[in-house]
Write an enzyme that holds these catalytic residues in place. Structure first.
Site, PDB file in Angstrom:
ATOM      1  N   GLY A 131       0.846  -1.195   0.000  1.00 47.41           N
ATOM      2  CA  GLY A 131       0.000   0.000   0.000  1.00 47.41           C
ATOM      3  C   GLY A 131       0.872   1.231   0.000  1.00 47.41           C
ATOM      4  N   ARG A 267     -30.842  25.938  16.997  1.00 48.02           N
ATOM      5  CA  ARG A 267     -31.023  25.025  18.148  1.00 48.02           C
ATOM      6  C   ARG A 267     -30.918  25.800  19.466  1.00 48.02           C
ATOM      7  NH1 ARG A 267     -33.003  20.015  19.553  1.00 48.02           N
ATOM      8  NH2 ARG A 267     -31.857  19.241  21.369  1.00 48.02           N
ATOM      9  N   GLY A 339     -26.444  14.565  19.980  1.00 54.77           N
ATOM     10  CA  GLY A 339     -26.958  13.246  19.600  1.00 54.77           C
ATOM     11  C   GLY A 339     -27.543  13.238  18.197  1.00 54.77           C
ATOM     12  N   GLU A 362      -4.497   7.906  -1.283  1.00 50.66           N
ATOM     13  CA  GLU A 362      -3.600   8.777  -2.073  1.00 50.66           C
ATOM     14  C   GLU A 362      -2.330   9.112  -1.288  1.00 50.66           C
ATOM     15  OE1 GLU A 362      -5.194   8.568  -4.576  1.00 50.66           O
ATOM     16  OE2 GLU A 362      -4.627  10.026  -6.101  1.00 50.66           O
TER      17      GLU A 362
END
Ligand code: FAD
Length: 381
Positions: A131, A267, A339, A362
């Site tokens: 790899g 919120r 959450g 990459e």
């Protein structure tokens, strides 16, 4: 019209096409991720908009966009849907690989074909045992008549099961081991080429990640991109690719930031908007600053590349810095949504999963750091 005005006009057309694609990609991103499948409509849109030819030279029918414009396109797409961005980015990566390939006749013919037939390409370098240390690949290409027989197992090839063309790296057995790595044009379905597995993975779930089995796959000499090896050229193409990857992660981070920013304005907790808490404000300020720093570093790498200057070190710096910023920004975005951010109801958990992959592919970020150090030592020691 020619000159700067014409260039600006073409850039606007391309950017507007990218904006349309981004809007479609955003609308389909959640479903694609949950179903772990890329919508055919989106696949066709990438093809039909000609995005396979963005980095193909104009002489061969492509758009030959600047690295800077390519980065802007990739960033825009990634802010909407990182998976779609990886597909478009991959086409640029492969175009650069072909632009650097020594077998000019084969590479130019393929680049022209990509544009004319709106082909999508994938590439396959990685193997189960190679790899980061890609020079250790073991797949073989043995001369046979007027071509080569390919054998071996490749892995982690993005989009290979859907692509029209797969650029497969293998080692030509008659060349010295250090020089023998070349790349072969495969046009599935072909006898001896099989997708032997598709990985289940953390993120980028709608982009198939494929293991490839090569069993006596015959490839003609014309479809060998260099009969004397092209590892060095492939690594050069990767520099361009890394600048684009950096832009991708800037977009991903920006997308997560934008979503979280809107959320905290609405919120409420303890009688006020979350955005009114100084702790939340500081986190958002840090996110915006880090994203902008990543964008500027990426654009500097793009500027150097477009100017024809050495940009390898900046490409590595931008790739690891921007993808680390994206990992942090997407994680912070999940935290800001609490959450709710942890559920598939909101895109930020998907963005966080996508970011992780980009720290790895990459050239993993550790390898980018090693490349930066090596380049500094060459210059400063
Ligand atoms: C989502 C995704 C898409 C991909 N798409 C493609 C594709 O289209 N085509 C393709 O060919 N490949 C693709 N890859 C493969 C990718 O390029 C490799 O996974 C990557 O290069 C790392 O190789 P590895 O997985 O074998 O890890 P290894 O090389 O085994 O590395 C494992 C860990 O060790 C670290 N490490 C290794 N060497 C060093 C060192 N010298 N110093 C410090 N740390 C080190 C690495 O950074 C990493 O953290 C993809 C991977 C992913 C996850």
């Amino acid at each position: 019209m020619t000159g700067p005005d014409a260039t600006a006009g073409i850039e606007t057309v391309i950017f507007n096409s990218a904006a349309r694609l981004a809007s479609e990609a955003r609308a389909r991103a959640k479903q694609n991720d949950l179903q772990e499948a890329f919508a055919p409509e989106l696949w066709n849109a990438v093809k039909n908009l000609g995005f396979g030819g963005l980095c193909v030279p104009q002489a061969l029918g492509g758009a030959e966009v600047s690295v800077r414009l390519f980065c802007k396109v990739v960033e825009l797409l990634a802010a909407a849907d990182c998976t779609t961005s990886t597909l478009v980015h991959l086409q640029g990566n492969n175009a650069y690989l072909l632009r650097y390939s020594p077998n000019r006749a084969a590479a130019d013919a393929l680049l022209a074909e990509i544009v004319n037939k709106q082909l999508i390409t994938a590439y396959s370098l990685t193997e189960p045992g190679a790899g980061s240390d890609a020079a250790q690949i073991r797949a073989t290409a043995t001369p046979d008549g007027d071509g080569y027989r390919l054998n071996g197992t490749k892995c982690f090839s993005s989009w290979a099961s859907m692509a029209d063309i797969v650029l497969v790296f293998a080692r030509i057995t008659t060349l010295p081991p250090k020089e023998g790595i070349s790349c072969f044009v495969v046009r599935p379905p072909q006898q001896g080429f099989a997708i032997s597995r598709t990985e289940k993975k953390l993120g980028l779930r709608a982009a198939p990640l494929c293991e490839i089995s090569l069993q006596d796959l015959w490839i003609s000499r014309q479809d060998c991109l260099s009969e004397t090896g092209l590892f060095r050229e492939a690594m050069k193409a990767l520099d361009y690719s890394r600048v684009g990857i950096a832009a991708m992660t800037v977009g991903l981070a920006q997308g997560a930031f934008d979503y979280a920013f809107r959320y905290v304005l609405d919120r409420r907790a303890f009688g006020q908007a979350l955005a009114d808490f100084q702790g939340v404000q500081f986190k958002l300020a840090d996110m915006a600053t880090e994203i902008e720093a990543a964008r500027q570093l990426t654009m500097e790498a793009a500027r150097l590349a477009d100017a024809g200057d050495s940009f390898s070190r900046h490409a590595s710096m931008a790739k690891y810095f921007a993808s680390d910023v994206a990992m942090k920004a997407t994680t912070d975005a999940v935290q800001l949504l609490g959450g709710h951010g942890y559920t598939a109801e909101h895109p930020v958990e998907r963005m966080m999963r996508d970011a992780k992959g980009i720290q790895i592919f990459e050239g993993a970020n550790e390898l980018q750091r090693a490349l930066v150090f090596r380049s500094l030592r060459r210059e400063l020691a």
